[in-house]
Design a protein around this motif. Structure first.
Motif, mmCIF file in Angstrom:
data_model
loop_
_atom_site.group_PDB
_atom_site.id
_atom_site.type_symbol
_atom_site.label_atom_id
_atom_site.label_comp_id
_atom_site.label_asym_id
_atom_site.label_seq_id
_atom_site.Cartn_x
_atom_site.Cartn_y
_atom_site.Cartn_z
ATOM 1 N N GLN A 125 1.217 -0.947 0.220
ATOM 2 C CA GLN A 125 0.101 -0.383 0.346
ATOM 3 C C GLN A 125 0.766 1.248 0.100
ATOM 4 O OE1 GLN A 125 -3.746 0.156 -0.179
ATOM 5 N NE2 GLN A 125 -3.912 -2.190 -0.377
ATOM 6 N N THR A 126 1.873 1.166 0.756
ATOM 7 C CA THR A 126 3.059 2.509 1.225
ATOM 8 C C THR A 126 3.160 2.728 -0.247
ATOM 9 O OG1 THR A 126 2.900 1.799 3.283
ATOM 10 C CG2 THR A 126 4.582 3.867 2.609
ATOM 11 N N LEU A 127 3.620 1.960 -0.960
ATOM 12 C CA LEU A 127 4.929 2.397 -1.802
ATOM 13 C C LEU A 127 4.672 2.247 -3.395
ATOM 14 C CD1 LEU A 127 7.605 -0.122 -0.595
ATOM 15 C CD2 LEU A 127 8.405 1.618 -0.703
ATOM 16 N N PHE A 128 3.264 1.088 -3.206
ATOM 17 C CA PHE A 128 2.814 1.828 -5.049
ATOM 18 C C PHE A 128 2.584 3.066 -4.445
ATOM 19 C CE2 PHE A 128 2.403 -2.945 -5.716
ATOM 20 C CZ PHE A 128 4.189 -3.459 -6.117
ATOM 21 N N LYS A 129 2.282 3.722 -3.925
ATOM 22 C CA LYS A 129 1.460 5.429 -4.010
ATOM 23 C C LYS A 129 2.901 5.958 -4.318
ATOM 24 C CE LYS A 129 -1.920 4.675 0.006
ATOM 25 N NZ LYS A 129 -3.064 4.892 0.815
ATOM 26 N N LYS A 130 3.928 5.610 -4.206
ATOM 27 C CA LYS A 130 5.103 6.315 -4.264
ATOM 28 C C LYS A 130 5.385 6.134 -5.534
ATOM 29 C CE LYS A 130 6.230 6.745 0.874
ATOM 30 N NZ LYS A 130 7.042 7.140 1.362
ATOM 31 N N VAL A 131 4.902 4.953 -6.309
ATOM 32 C CA VAL A 131 5.440 4.590 -7.601
ATOM 33 C C VAL A 131 5.349 6.019 -8.440
ATOM 34 C CG1 VAL A 131 5.532 3.085 -10.104
ATOM 35 C CG2 VAL A 131 5.624 2.809 -7.033
ATOM 36 N N THR A 132 6.615 6.517 -9.703
ATOM 37 C CA THR A 132 6.328 7.205 -10.517
ATOM 38 C C THR A 132 5.799 7.078 -11.980
ATOM 39 O OG1 THR A 132 8.038 8.616 -9.459
ATOM 40 C CG2 THR A 132 7.476 8.964 -11.575
ATOM 41 N N ARG A 133 6.357 5.762 -12.243
ATOM 42 C CA ARG A 133 5.917 5.097 -13.474
ATOM 43 C C ARG A 133 6.188 3.381 -13.581
ATOM 44 N NH1 ARG A 133 10.053 7.397 -14.490
ATOM 45 N NH2 ARG A 133 12.183 6.763 -15.529
ATOM 46 N N ALA A 134 5.771 3.156 -13.726
ATOM 47 C CA ALA A 134 5.592 1.319 -14.073
ATOM 48 C C ALA A 134 6.184 1.464 -15.612
ATOM 49 C CB ALA A 134 4.260 0.434 -13.840
ATOM 50 N N VAL A 135 7.296 0.434 -15.565
ATOM 51 C CA VAL A 135 8.095 0.141 -17.178
ATOM 52 C C VAL A 135 8.130 -0.931 -17.287
ATOM 53 C CG1 VAL A 135 10.181 0.485 -18.376
ATOM 54 C CG2 VAL A 135 9.318 2.093 -16.534
ATOM 55 N N GLU A 136 7.276 -1.336 -18.227
ATOM 56 C CA GLU A 136 7.206 -2.281 -18.965
ATOM 57 C C GLU A 136 9.067 -3.095 -19.762
ATOM 58 O OE1 GLU A 136 3.255 -3.660 -21.030
ATOM 59 O OE2 GLU A 136 4.255 -5.733 -21.515
ATOM 60 N N HIS A 137 8.944 -4.047 -19.305
ATOM 61 C CA HIS A 137 10.476 -4.278 -19.717
ATOM 62 C C HIS A 137 9.486 -6.278 -20.675
ATOM 63 C CE1 HIS A 137 12.797 -1.782 -18.900
ATOM 64 N NE2 HIS A 137 12.811 -1.937 -17.340
ATOM 65 N N PRO A 138 10.622 -6.627 -21.615
ATOM 66 C CA PRO A 138 10.264 -7.679 -22.503
ATOM 67 C C PRO A 138 9.930 -9.256 -21.348
ATOM 68 C CG PRO A 138 11.896 -7.026 -23.457
ATOM 69 C CD PRO A 138 11.482 -6.179 -22.631
ATOM 70 N N ALA A 139 10.710 -9.240 -19.948
ATOM 71 C CA ALA A 139 10.338 -10.083 -19.345
ATOM 72 C C ALA A 139 10.268 -9.576 -17.756
ATOM 73 C CB ALA A 139 11.970 -11.117 -19.190
ATOM 74 N N SER A 140 9.957 -8.762 -17.577
ATOM 75 C CA SER A 140 9.942 -8.217 -16.105
ATOM 76 C C SER A 140 9.448 -6.931 -15.910
ATOM 77 C CB SER A 140 11.383 -7.684 -15.350
ATOM 78 O OG SER A 140 11.749 -6.658 -16.712
ATOM 79 N N TYR A 141 9.055 -6.202 -14.975
ATOM 80 C CA TYR A 141 7.984 -4.693 -14.984
ATOM 81 C C TYR A 141 9.593 -4.230 -14.090
ATOM 82 C CZ TYR A 141 4.053 -5.562 -16.635
ATOM 83 O OH TYR A 141 3.263 -6.870 -17.948
ATOM 84 N N GLU A 142 9.124 -2.506 -13.860
ATOM 85 C CA GLU A 142 10.616 -2.330 -13.299
ATOM 86 C C GLU A 142 9.303 -0.851 -12.768
ATOM 87 O OE1 GLU A 142 14.259 0.962 -14.071
ATOM 88 O OE2 GLU A 142 13.176 -0.059 -15.644
ATOM 89 N N LEU A 143 9.784 -0.829 -11.280
ATOM 90 C CA LEU A 143 8.705 0.432 -10.127
ATOM 91 C C LEU A 143 9.924 1.531 -10.391
ATOM 92 C CD1 LEU A 143 6.567 -1.587 -8.382
ATOM 93 C CD2 LEU A 143 5.830 -0.896 -10.476
#
Length: 144
Positions: free
Chosen positions: A57-75
């Motif tokens: 709950q806490t961290l996801f409110k602070k995510v600026t953007r989620a970047v999709e990569h071919p085999a992963s996600y980057e927050l």
């Protein structure tokens, strides 16, 4: 002319049915995958589970953007501070207990730059990350 209109209408109905079936199938697949993930989680201590949920709950409110990569996600966390660093370390600790198969990459940019957390290392783990972390709920920045 009537035949042409009827044929067009028939195609429209058929395509609509196919799209609906695909959506239903996708939702069913996601539900099955979420259930498998919940069963696979090795984190059993109630206090740890509660804390992990708080971190989500806490961290996801602070995510600026989620970047999709071919085999992963980057927050990406643009506004990094010591609280985020501690929360990310604790989050990774709990996620490693829950899902020991998941790969994490934590990157700190120079001069107080953004911090990013990349999770996953295959298309399967990428899909699990997307579902477990409910990345679809993160607000995406408007395109410029």
């Amino acid at each position: 002319m009537k035949l042409l209109l009827l044929t067009g209408f028939a195609w429209l109905v058929a395509l609509s049915c196919i799209a609906q079936t695909k959506t239903t199938t996708t939702l069913e697949t996601e539900a099955v995958l979420k259930k498998k993930i919940a069963l696979a989680c090795r984190l059993t201590d109630k206090d740890q589970i509660k804390r992990m949920n708080e971190l989500h709950q806490t961290l996801f409110k602070k995510v600026t953007r989620a970047v999709e990569h071919p085999a992963s996600y980057e927050l990406v966390f643009e506004n990094s501070d010591n609280t985020i660093i501690g929360d990310l370390a604790e989050f990774v600790k709990f996620e490693r207990l829950c899902c020991p198969w998941l790969v994490f990459h934590l990157t700190f940019q120079s001069e107080e730059g953004p911090i990013s957390l990349e999770m996953g290392d295959s298309t399967e783990t990428k899909e699990m990350v997307y579902l477990v972390m409910e990345l679809n709920k993160l607000q995406q920045p408007a395109s410029k």
